[in-house]
Motif scaffolding. Structure first.
Motif, PDB file in Angstrom:
ATOM      1  N   GLU A   1      -7.699   3.248  -4.009  1.00 15.17           N
ATOM      2  CA  GLU A   1      -6.804   2.651  -4.995  1.00 15.17           C
ATOM      3  C   GLU A   1      -7.042   3.226  -6.384  1.00 15.17           C
ATOM      4  N   LEU A   2      -8.303   3.496  -6.705  1.00 12.21           N
ATOM      5  CA  LEU A   2      -8.618   4.116  -7.991  1.00 12.21           C
ATOM      6  C   LEU A   2      -7.933   5.476  -8.106  1.00 12.21           C
ATOM      7  N   GLY A   3      -8.123   6.310  -7.100  1.00 13.48           N
ATOM      8  CA  GLY A   3      -7.520   7.636  -7.125  1.00 13.48           C
ATOM      9  C   GLY A   3      -6.005   7.578  -7.100  1.00 13.48           C
ATOM     10  N   SER A   4      -5.453   6.659  -6.321  1.00 14.50           N
ATOM     11  CA  SER A   4      -3.993   6.533  -6.242  1.00 14.50           C
ATOM     12  C   SER A   4      -3.404   6.164  -7.598  1.00 14.50           C
ATOM     13  N   GLY A   5      -4.083   5.276  -8.317  1.00 16.22           N
ATOM     14  CA  GLY A   5      -3.599   4.874  -9.630  1.00 16.22           C
ATOM     15  C   GLY A   5      -3.603   6.026 -10.620  1.00 16.22           C
ATOM     16  N   ILE A   6      -4.689   6.794 -10.619  1.00 14.78           N
ATOM     17  CA  ILE A   6      -4.773   7.947 -11.514  1.00 14.78           C
ATOM     18  C   ILE A   6      -3.649   8.934 -11.220  1.00 14.78           C
ATOM     19  N   LEU A   7      -3.450   9.222  -9.961  1.00 15.67           N
ATOM     20  CA  LEU A   7      -2.421  10.198  -9.587  1.00 15.67           C
ATOM     21  C   LEU A   7      -1.026   9.685  -9.907  1.00 15.67           C
ATOM     22  N   ALA A   8      -0.783   8.389  -9.672  1.00 19.13           N
ATOM     23  CA  ALA A   8       0.535   7.830  -9.967  1.00 19.13           C
ATOM     24  C   ALA A   8       0.855   7.960 -11.453  1.00 19.13           C
ATOM     25  N   TRP A   9      -0.118   7.650 -12.307  1.00 15.12           N
ATOM     26  CA  TRP A   9       0.128   7.742 -13.753  1.00 15.12           C
ATOM     27  C   TRP A   9       0.365   9.193 -14.177  1.00 15.12           C
ATOM     28  N   GLU A  10      -0.419  10.102 -13.646  1.00 14.35           N
ATOM     29  CA  GLU A  10      -0.294  11.503 -14.047  1.00 14.35           C
ATOM     30  C   GLU A  10       1.008  12.145 -13.543  1.00 14.35           C
ATOM     31  N   HIS A  11       1.543  11.621 -12.438  1.00 17.93           N
ATOM     32  CA  HIS A  11       2.815  12.120 -11.926  1.00 17.93           C
ATOM     33  C   HIS A  11       4.016  11.349 -12.483  1.00 17.93           C
ATOM     34  N   TYR A  12       3.744  10.294 -13.193  1.00 15.15           N
ATOM     35  CA  TYR A  12       4.805   9.347 -13.578  1.00 15.15           C
ATOM     36  C   TYR A  12       5.944  10.006 -14.326  1.00 15.15           C
ATOM     37  N   TRP A  13       5.634  10.824 -15.323  1.00 15.94           N
ATOM     38  CA  TRP A  13       6.668  11.370 -16.186  1.00 15.94           C
ATOM     39  C   TRP A  13       7.611  12.278 -15.397  1.00 15.94           C
TER      40      TRP A  13
END
Length: 472
Positions: A318-330
């Motif tokens: 979940e930690l890694g998924s959150g980081i990746l989601a934010w970085e891909h968000y834009w």
């Protein structure tokens, strides 16, 4: 053998299965008894036979590949080959740009997308003389939405994600190697499920080219043998380098020789409790062989430093998924805004909505948590040669679809609990295809400190040669 498996899907036994190899053909190229052109034709014949069921490819450039192989054949005959992988047919995951084929990223919103540029790794492969045969299937945008690709050892099971086509093409012996990528478990899990050798390198050690937006993504190699795996990785890194500001993959120009470790740490992760008893028993048989070979095997219950590392890793997926989601968000937000019907509900939920729920403050907290995990891993470094773990939560599961009326399932291509640690840590990891559960591959993972890629390959090669494969 499963009686429901038909055709070429004959089940998997790690003691007898041999992936397609390229480095052994080089002797015959030099002798003139074989050629890159003939090697390519054998690959194309296998693809024609198996692709209708496996569905590993998005695009095949057969005519272009034949031209490349013919040029390589001429170079070998003149003794002017560009590298040890000159003439090697290879598939490129369809997240990476190729100048002569579309890059559609498994996403309807990118149908027909054709940038006509090469990713840095693809450029380096061309410079080394490799034959760019086609684009392999990826899950949508490299995310959790399943692809149409099937497992080459039983089409009822997933090949994993997101490098589904890359893993299946190697497992089906269509090509000796493919390029894959990893964000959470996108390379290592397909390696485990498809019986591949797989190298997920130190983060940034292979130049990602245009794909620099996320801090945990990495390019890597899936192959039928460790020799080809290393030769491809070092050929790319020696030409394209690493990511901006990062050192490139380093090591010998030839595959690192097998090296027996002295001390290994077993990493359980939060996936241990979800690992079925049969798969756990297969892994324990490997650990018993290591101990019998004189390797000291540390377990969390007897080692406080290892236990602190395990505790730091709780919630890693979940930690890694959150980081990746934010970085891909834009980027993903713009895709959805431009083509709302061209992106799956699963991607919207686990990329867009997850990033919005996390927010900027949550992202910064996640980065602090990741730094704590990395610090715990660094403390373990001086005490062990490597960390070992299952590469996946058992063999490839079946995916029967979402439950109507319920939210999309989180991990339809398999549980990534054993894969997220290497991504969070930016650490090198190697899959060794040493186990089978129920006639399907189940990999062993060797993970090291950042920058120890060559050493991890050497340890993995020793394990592949010294340990008896386990089938249960």
């Amino acid at each position: 053998m499963n009686s429901a498996i038909t055709g070429n899907e004959a089940g998997y036994d790690p003691a007898t299965f041999q992936g397609l190899r390229f480095h052994t053909a080089v002797r015959d190229f030099r002798a003139g008894t074989d050629s890159p052109s003939d090697y390519l034709e054998r690959c194309l014949a296998t693809i024609a036979e198996r692709e209708p069921v496996v569905r590993a490819w998005v695009v095949l450039d057969e005519s272009g590949a034949r031209e490349q192989a013919a040029a390589s054949t001429r170079r070998w005959r003149r003794g002017e080959q560009l590298s040890p992988i000159d003439g090697l047919p290879i598939g490129i995951k369809d997240l990476l740009q190729t100048r002569d084929m579309p890059t559609q990223m498994g996403c309807a919103a990118f149908a027909g997308n054709f940038p006509k540029h090469d990713n840095a790794a693809v450029w380096a492969l061309r410079q080394a003389g490799a034959v760019i045969l086609g684009k392999t299937v990826t899950t949508e945008l490299g995310g959790p939405e399943p692809s149409p690709t099937t497992n080459p050892f039983d089409p009822r099971h997933t090949p994993g994600g997101s490098s589904s086509g890359s893993g299946a093409a190697v497992g089906a012996r269509m090509v000796p190697a493919t390029i894959a990528t990893q964000t959470g478990g996108s390379l290592m899990r397909p390696a485990s499920y498809n019986g591949n050798w797989g190298l997920k390198p130190t983060q940034g050690a292979i130049n990602r080219g245009e794909r620099q937006t996320a801090s945990m993504t990495a390019h890597g190699v899936l192959a039928g043998c460790p020799e080809d795996m290393w030769q491809i990785a070092i050929a790319i890194a020696s030409r394209a380098g690493g990511d901006p500001g990062k050192p490139a993959l380093s090591g010998p120009a030839t595959p690192p020789p097998a090296h027996r470790p002295l001390t290994l740490a077993v990493l359980e992760t939060e996936g241990w409790q979800r690992l079925d008893a049969t798969s756990r028993g297969a892994f324990e048989q490997i650990l018993a062989q290591l101990a019998a070979a004189g390797v000291t095997v540390l377990r969390r219950t007897g080692d406080p430093v290892l236990e602190r590392f395990e505790q730091a890793l709780l919630g890693a997926a979940e930690l890694g998924s959150g980081i990746l989601a934010w970085e891909h968000y834009w980027a993903f937000r713009d895709v959805v805004a431009d083509n709302p019907d061209g992106v799956s509900a699963r991607a919207k939920r686990f990329f867009i909505e997850a990033a919005e729920n996390l927010g900027a403050a949550g992202y910064e907290e996640a980065l602090r948590d990741r730094a704590a995990v990395q610090a715990a891993h660094a403390q373990l470094g001086p005490r062990v040669d490597a960390v070992i773990a299952p590469t996946s939560s058992g063999s490839a599961p079946q995916w029967l679809g979402d439950v109507p009326g319920e939210p999309p399932a989180r991990w339809p291509t398999g549980d990534p609990a054993f894969n997220f640690p290497s991504s969070l840590l930016g650490a090198p990891a190697v899959n060794v295809p040493l186990m089978a559960v129920g006639g399907l591959p189940f990999g062993l993972q060797v993970m090291g400190q950042p920058g120890t890629d060559a050493r991890m390959v050497a340890i993995a090669r020793w394990m592949g040669a010294a340990l008896t494969p386990v089938s249960v």
